[in-house]
Design a protein around this motif. Structure first.
Motif, PDB file in Angstrom:
ATOM      1  N   GLY A  84       0.773  -1.240   0.000  1.00 60.85           N
ATOM      2  CA  GLY A  84       0.000   0.000   0.000  1.00 60.85           C
ATOM      3  C   GLY A  84       0.799   1.282   0.000  1.00 60.85           C
ATOM      4  N   ILE A  85       2.110   1.200  -0.254  1.00 58.34           N
ATOM      5  CA  ILE A  85       2.918   2.431  -0.276  1.00 58.34           C
ATOM      6  C   ILE A  85       2.800   3.122  -1.627  1.00 58.34           C
ATOM      7  N   GLY A  86       2.815   2.368  -2.710  1.00 62.06           N
ATOM      8  CA  GLY A  86       2.706   2.934  -4.051  1.00 62.06           C
ATOM      9  C   GLY A  86       1.335   2.685  -4.646  1.00 62.06           C
ATOM     10  N   THR A  87       1.036   3.388  -5.752  1.00 61.67           N
ATOM     11  CA  THR A  87      -0.276   3.238  -6.395  1.00 61.67           C
ATOM     12  C   THR A  87      -0.172   2.783  -7.852  1.00 61.67           C
ATOM     13  N   GLU A  88       0.740   3.392  -8.635  1.00 59.99           N
ATOM     14  CA  GLU A  88       0.840   3.063 -10.055  1.00 59.99           C
ATOM     15  C   GLU A  88       2.119   2.274 -10.316  1.00 59.99           C
ATOM     16  N   LEU A  89       1.961   0.978 -10.509  1.00 61.27           N
ATOM     17  CA  LEU A  89       3.124   0.113 -10.686  1.00 61.27           C
ATOM     18  C   LEU A  89       3.908   0.465 -11.937  1.00 61.27           C
ATOM     19  N   ASP A  90       3.210   0.697 -13.044  1.00 60.23           N
ATOM     20  CA  ASP A  90       3.918   0.958 -14.306  1.00 60.23           C
ATOM     21  C   ASP A  90       4.771   2.211 -14.235  1.00 60.23           C
ATOM     22  N   LYS A  91       4.248   3.275 -13.623  1.00 59.75           N
ATOM     23  CA  LYS A  91       5.004   4.524 -13.535  1.00 59.75           C
ATOM     24  C   LYS A  91       6.215   4.377 -12.602  1.00 59.75           C
ATOM     25  N   ILE A  92       6.044   3.634 -11.524  1.00 58.60           N
ATOM     26  CA  ILE A  92       7.156   3.422 -10.601  1.00 58.60           C
ATOM     27  C   ILE A  92       8.270   2.639 -11.287  1.00 58.60           C
ATOM     28  N   ILE A  93       7.892   1.600 -12.023  1.00 62.37           N
ATOM     29  CA  ILE A  93       8.884   0.786 -12.726  1.00 62.37           C
ATOM     30  C   ILE A  93       9.593   1.606 -13.799  1.00 62.37           C
ATOM     31  N   ILE A  94       8.827   2.361 -14.580  1.00 59.90           N
ATOM     32  CA  ILE A  94       9.428   3.166 -15.651  1.00 59.90           C
ATOM     33  C   ILE A  94      10.414   4.177 -15.084  1.00 59.90           C
ATOM     34  N   GLY A  95      10.021   4.853 -14.016  1.00 60.56           N
ATOM     35  CA  GLY A  95      10.911   5.840 -13.415  1.00 60.56           C
ATOM     36  C   GLY A  95      12.180   5.225 -12.850  1.00 60.56           C
ATOM     37  N   SER A  96      12.050   4.064 -12.212  1.00 61.50           N
ATOM     38  CA  SER A  96      13.201   3.464 -11.547  1.00 61.50           C
ATOM     39  C   SER A  96      14.204   2.840 -12.514  1.00 61.50           C
ATOM     40  N   VAL A  97      13.734   2.359 -13.670  1.00 60.08           N
ATOM     41  CA  VAL A  97      14.670   1.716 -14.609  1.00 60.08           C
ATOM     42  C   VAL A  97      15.349   2.718 -15.543  1.00 60.08           C
ATOM     43  N   MET A  98      14.901   3.954 -15.550  1.00 61.23           N
ATOM     44  CA  MET A  98      15.481   4.939 -16.466  1.00 61.23           C
ATOM     45  C   MET A  98      16.989   5.148 -16.263  1.00 61.23           C
TER      46      MET A  98
END
Length: 251
Positions: free
Chosen positions: A189-203
């Motif tokens: 429950g800490i994050g909400t949008e998995l795709d955006k978190i993944i995209i930001g972190s792998v950049m």
């Protein structure tokens, strides 16, 4: 005659050392060839020929044997070294540096470590991950989860790169861990949008310099170097995508 040949061989060594440092540090192929040619011209060698690929440099001078080859095994991104070699080559071209002094400065540049400390690299990757999330229109409440994911995944990349010595596996495993952490943060429950978190972190893992150099080399007519760098960038992107795909396939 022997002294003249000795000087010529030393010029070849200086040219090869300058090219090797630049190529290992992320310099473009045409920049490496141009720098080597200018150094040779500055020392009175006008019949030089060089052929540069991402894995090796071949350099020769008309009428001088043998042709020399330098193998490039490890490549990284250290644009400070490219700048230092450029500065040395300019001083050589302007006549400010003699042959022996130029060689010593290049050897010092080769041994120098201009990279930021590891903790600064990790902090920068973590902050960049959060900023990329916002850039890709993510929510501000996912900024911290993206920072956590990127801040843990980037040191994993550094560790696996040293452990495996195979860049593909290091990128695959680090992106896999990033996807796993992002999924866990969403689940608790800490994050909400998995795709955006993944995209930001792998950049921070994306091979931006490789892609840029591949395009510039292709535009400059260096087809072998451009295609090989493009293939390397594609493999890197594939490894990152494959690591994330494994995680998404289990959700």
């Amino acid at each position: 005659m022997e002294q003249e040949n000795s000087k010529t061989y030393k010029i070849v060594e200086v040219c090869l050392l300058a090219g090797k440092i630049m190529l290992q540090s992320g310099g473009e192929t045409y920049r490496v060839e141009d720098t080597m040619t200018r150094i040779a011209n500055a020392f009175g060698i006008y019949g030089s020929h060089c052929f540069v690929t991402p894995t090796g440099i071949i350099f020769s001078i008309d009428g001088v044997e043998p042709t020399k080859l330098v193998r490039i095994v490890e490549r990284s991104t250290d644009l400070k070294k490219v700048t230092v070699v450029n500065s040395i080559s300019r001083k050589i071209a302007s006549g400010e540096l003699e042959l022996d002094e130029a060689y010593q400065r290049l050897k010092a540049a080769e041994k120098a470590d201009y990279k930021f400390p590891i903790w600064i690299q990790i902090a920068a990757a973590s902050l960049a991950s959060g900023c990329f999330l916002i850039m890709f229109q993510g929510q501000w409440k996912d900024f911290i989860p993206a920072m956590i994911t990127g801040g843990i995944g980037y040191p994993c990349l550094l560790y696996f790169d040293k452990l495996a010595r195979v860049r593909f596996f290091a990128e695959f495993l680090s992106s896999f861990i990033m996807g796993l952490i992002a999924a866990l943060l969403i689940k608790i429950g800490i994050g909400t949008e998995l795709d955006k978190i993944i995209i930001g972190s792998v950049m921070p893992l994306v091979p931006g310099l490789l892609i840029t150099n591949a395009v510039r080399d292709l535009m400059a007519g260096h087809l072998v170097a451009g295609l090989s760098k493009g293939a390397e960038a594609f493999l890197t992107a594939f490894a990152i995508g494959a690591g994330i795909a494994v995680i998404l396939s289990f959700r």
